[in-house]
Scaffold this motif. Structure first.
Motif, PDB file in Angstrom:
ATOM      1  N   ALA A 224       0.830  -1.202   0.000  1.00 40.96           N
ATOM      2  CA  ALA A 224       0.000   0.000   0.000  1.00 40.96           C
ATOM      3  C   ALA A 224       0.867   1.256   0.000  1.00 40.96           C
ATOM      4  O   ALA A 224       0.576   2.226  -0.716  1.00 40.96           O
ATOM      5  CB  ALA A 224      -0.933  -0.009   1.209  1.00 40.96           C
ATOM      6  N   TYR A 225       1.931   1.271   0.804  1.00 37.92           N
ATOM      7  CA  TYR A 225       2.834   2.421   0.811  1.00 37.92           C
ATOM      8  C   TYR A 225       3.451   2.626  -0.572  1.00 37.92           C
ATOM      9  O   TYR A 225       3.621   3.765  -1.026  1.00 37.92           O
ATOM     10  CB  TYR A 225       3.946   2.235   1.840  1.00 37.92           C
ATOM     11  CG  TYR A 225       3.593   2.727   3.224  1.00 37.92           C
ATOM     12  CD1 TYR A 225       3.253   4.061   3.445  1.00 37.92           C
ATOM     13  CD2 TYR A 225       3.601   1.871   4.315  1.00 37.92           C
ATOM     14  CE1 TYR A 225       2.927   4.518   4.709  1.00 37.92           C
ATOM     15  CE2 TYR A 225       3.278   2.322   5.582  1.00 37.92           C
ATOM     16  CZ  TYR A 225       2.940   3.641   5.779  1.00 37.92           C
ATOM     17  OH  TYR A 225       2.618   4.099   7.035  1.00 37.92           O
ATOM     18  N   SER A 226       3.801   1.546  -1.251  1.00 36.37           N
ATOM     19  CA  SER A 226       4.383   1.662  -2.590  1.00 36.37           C
ATOM     20  C   SER A 226       3.442   2.406  -3.521  1.00 36.37           C
ATOM     21  O   SER A 226       3.865   3.257  -4.314  1.00 36.37           O
ATOM     22  CB  SER A 226       4.695   0.266  -3.157  1.00 36.37           C
ATOM     23  OG  SER A 226       5.658  -0.406  -2.377  1.00 36.37           O
ATOM     24  N   LYS A 227       2.155   2.093  -3.443  1.00 33.77           N
ATOM     25  CA  LYS A 227       1.174   2.752  -4.301  1.00 33.77           C
ATOM     26  C   LYS A 227       1.023   4.226  -3.924  1.00 33.77           C
ATOM     27  O   LYS A 227       0.916   5.099  -4.787  1.00 33.77           O
ATOM     28  CB  LYS A 227      -0.171   2.030  -4.202  1.00 33.77           C
ATOM     29  CG  LYS A 227      -0.155   0.619  -4.781  1.00 33.77           C
ATOM     30  CD  LYS A 227      -1.496  -0.076  -4.588  1.00 33.77           C
ATOM     31  CE  LYS A 227      -1.472  -1.492  -5.156  1.00 33.77           C
ATOM     32  NZ  LYS A 227      -2.759  -2.204  -4.928  1.00 33.77           N
ATOM     33  N   VAL A 228       1.023   4.502  -2.612  1.00 31.33           N
ATOM     34  CA  VAL A 228       0.913   5.889  -2.155  1.00 31.33           C
ATOM     35  C   VAL A 228       2.111   6.695  -2.632  1.00 31.33           C
ATOM     36  O   VAL A 228       1.976   7.811  -3.157  1.00 31.33           O
ATOM     37  CB  VAL A 228       0.803   5.942  -0.616  1.00 31.33           C
ATOM     38  CG1 VAL A 228       0.913   7.384  -0.123  1.00 31.33           C
ATOM     39  CG2 VAL A 228      -0.517   5.343  -0.153  1.00 31.33           C
ATOM     40  N   PHE A 229       3.331   6.133  -2.450  1.00 34.33           N
ATOM     41  CA  PHE A 229       4.542   6.851  -2.829  1.00 34.33           C
ATOM     42  C   PHE A 229       4.635   7.046  -4.340  1.00 34.33           C
ATOM     43  O   PHE A 229       5.300   7.964  -4.812  1.00 34.33           O
ATOM     44  CB  PHE A 229       5.776   6.111  -2.326  1.00 34.33           C
ATOM     45  CG  PHE A 229       5.871   6.033  -0.828  1.00 34.33           C
ATOM     46  CD1 PHE A 229       5.194   6.934  -0.024  1.00 34.33           C
ATOM     47  CD2 PHE A 229       6.635   5.057  -0.223  1.00 34.33           C
ATOM     48  CE1 PHE A 229       5.273   6.865   1.355  1.00 34.33           C
ATOM     49  CE2 PHE A 229       6.730   4.979   1.157  1.00 34.33           C
ATOM     50  CZ  PHE A 229       6.039   5.895   1.951  1.00 34.33           C
ATOM     51  N   ALA A 230       3.984   6.165  -5.097  1.00 31.73           N
ATOM     52  CA  ALA A 230       3.987   6.288  -6.555  1.00 31.73           C
ATOM     53  C   ALA A 230       2.966   7.316  -7.036  1.00 31.73           C
ATOM     54  O   ALA A 230       2.858   7.565  -8.234  1.00 31.73           O
ATOM     55  CB  ALA A 230       3.710   4.935  -7.198  1.00 31.73           C
ATOM     56  N   GLY A 231       2.213   7.893  -6.096  1.00 24.43           N
ATOM     57  CA  GLY A 231       1.284   8.944  -6.460  1.00 24.43           C
ATOM     58  C   GLY A 231      -0.140   8.490  -6.694  1.00 24.43           C
ATOM     59  O   GLY A 231      -0.975   9.280  -7.153  1.00 24.43           O
ATOM     60  N   ALA A 232      -0.463   7.231  -6.374  1.00 27.23           N
ATOM     61  CA  ALA A 232      -1.825   6.741  -6.570  1.00 27.23           C
ATOM     62  C   ALA A 232      -2.793   7.483  -5.639  1.00 27.23           C
ATOM     63  O   ALA A 232      -2.474   7.747  -4.478  1.00 27.23           O
ATOM     64  CB  ALA A 232      -1.900   5.241  -6.318  1.00 27.23           C
ATOM     65  N   LYS A 233      -3.959   7.807  -6.164  1.00 34.35           N
ATOM     66  CA  LYS A 233      -4.953   8.547  -5.395  1.00 34.35           C
ATOM     67  C   LYS A 233      -6.201   7.691  -5.178  1.00 34.35           C
ATOM     68  O   LYS A 233      -6.504   6.791  -5.951  1.00 34.35           O
ATOM     69  CB  LYS A 233      -5.350   9.831  -6.131  1.00 34.35           C
ATOM     70  CG  LYS A 233      -4.186  10.732  -6.495  1.00 34.35           C
ATOM     71  CD  LYS A 233      -3.517  11.324  -5.271  1.00 34.35           C
ATOM     72  CE  LYS A 233      -2.426  12.311  -5.669  1.00 34.35           C
ATOM     73  NZ  LYS A 233      -1.735  12.879  -4.479  1.00 34.35           N
ATOM     74  N   ASN A 234      -6.907   7.990  -4.082  1.00 36.49           N
ATOM     75  CA  ASN A 234      -8.207   7.355  -3.799  1.00 36.49           C
ATOM     76  C   ASN A 234      -8.125   5.835  -3.835  1.00 36.49           C
ATOM     77  O   ASN A 234      -8.917   5.157  -4.494  1.00 36.49           O
ATOM     78  CB  ASN A 234      -9.259   7.852  -4.795  1.00 36.49           C
ATOM     79  CG  ASN A 234      -9.440   9.355  -4.745  1.00 36.49           C
ATOM     80  OD1 ASN A 234      -9.445   9.950  -3.672  1.00 36.49           O
ATOM     81  ND2 ASN A 234      -9.555   9.981  -5.916  1.00 36.49           N
ATOM     82  N   LEU A 235      -7.139   5.283  -3.114  1.00 41.62           N
ATOM     83  CA  LEU A 235      -6.992   3.825  -3.044  1.00 41.62           C
ATOM     84  C   LEU A 235      -8.058   3.258  -2.109  1.00 41.62           C
ATOM     85  O   LEU A 235      -8.163   3.689  -0.952  1.00 41.62           O
ATOM     86  CB  LEU A 235      -5.598   3.462  -2.537  1.00 41.62           C
ATOM     87  CG  LEU A 235      -4.439   3.865  -3.447  1.00 41.62           C
ATOM     88  CD1 LEU A 235      -3.110   3.654  -2.727  1.00 41.62           C
ATOM     89  CD2 LEU A 235      -4.468   3.078  -4.746  1.00 41.62           C
TER      90      LEU A 235
END
Length: 298
Positions: A224-235
């Motif tokens: 989940a952190y990987s997705k956040v750090f990659a700039g993913a929004k509204n996960l």
């Protein structure tokens, strides 16, 4: 670099990481898929309690350390080392990857890493490198002593924790950065400052390095952190909670003094306040330093 400068750099790196995404392994691509039975020409690592962990002996040197710890130094990118270690008999449980960019994330103890499992044992691999030189530090993940209390918190929780960076700032001050996750699907990344005085340790909530970011998720914290750090929004199901020391903040720690270069122990902090909801949270976590970077303040 003095304490004030490092504190400012850590906070800037963390803020930029959350908004833009930074990389501690500059120039690496994402890990590639490899066979699970061990790549051709690779040798298993039987030392330090990691049988079935494979390495390419032509490109990687194995440096055994203390019990249940080893270092892998390779002429390869960190993504390639990730793929190599993923090819052995240890399956990947969770993985933190970072996007291309500045290496500033490492200042805040945020580095790529792998959580591996074999026969019920958990190992955590911290990956640090620059271009075609990567070092992997393999340690056994800690599985005991995780407690999260407060509204919506699970209390004593099964899970794991792994320290990513330990920095000795001199004068009895030790900064510890770590990742953790729980079966309650609440994980986090933290940097805490431990101060020693008269043989006792306290947690310094006024330190500029003090950072507590909890994350609620539906799968695994590092993913989940990987997705956040990659700039993913509204996960879906993913929420970040920044905790700050409140008026009732109090923190203590125990540190095993038997190995000064590899301190381990646990810390407990109470009176943390969620910056968004104002809810009060307390937590206890174990830590174990594979290596201490000595950075004396001036």
């Amino acid at each position: 670099m003095n304490t004030t400068t490092r504190s400012r750099a850590a906070r800037v790196a963390l803020a930029m990481l959350l908004s833009l995404g930074l990389s501690a392994c500059d120039g690496d691509d994402q890990p590639t898929s490899r066979p699970s039975a061990g790549p051709a020409g690779a040798d298993p690592i039987a030392s330090a309690g990691f049988p079935g962990l494979y390495h390419d002996a032509s490109n990687v040197s194995v440096l055994p350390g203390p019990a249940e710890q080893l270092r892998l130094v390779g002429t390869m990118t960190c993504a390639e080392m990730d793929a190599m270690l993923s090819a052995g008999q240890w399956r990947v449980v969770d993985r933190l990857t970072l996007p291309r960019g500045s290496a500033g994330a490492a200042i805040a103890g945020i580095v790529p890493g792998l959580l591996l499992e074999r026969a019920g044992a958990l190992a955590f691999v911290t990956l640090k490198g620059d271009h075609d030189l990567c070092t992997g530090t393999v340690v056994k993940a800690r599985r005991d002593g995780i407690v999260l209390t407060g509204k919506g918190m699970p209390g004593a929780a099964a899970g794991w924790s792994a320290s990513t960076m330990c920095v000795d700032l001199g004068d009895g001050v030790l900064n510890v950065s770590l990742y953790f996750d729980t079966e309650a699907r609440i994980g986090g990344l933290l940097t805490v400052t431990l101060r020693a005085k008269d043989g006792k340790y306290t947690v310094d909530g006024e330190s500029g390095d003090f950072t507590v970011l909890l994350l609620s998720h539906r799968s695994a914290a590092l993913e989940a952190y990987s997705k956040v750090f990659a700039g993913a929004k509204n996960l879906p199901g993913v929420a970040l909670h920044s905790l700050e020391p409140g008026d009732a903040f109090h923190g203590t720690a125990t540190v095993d003094t038997g190995a000064a270069d590899r301190p381990r122990g646990s810390f407990s902090v109470a009176g943390l306040v969620d910056a968004q909801t104002a809810a009060e949270v307390s937590l206890s976590l174990p830590f174990s330093c594979a290596k201490v970077v000595v950075l004396k303040s001036s």
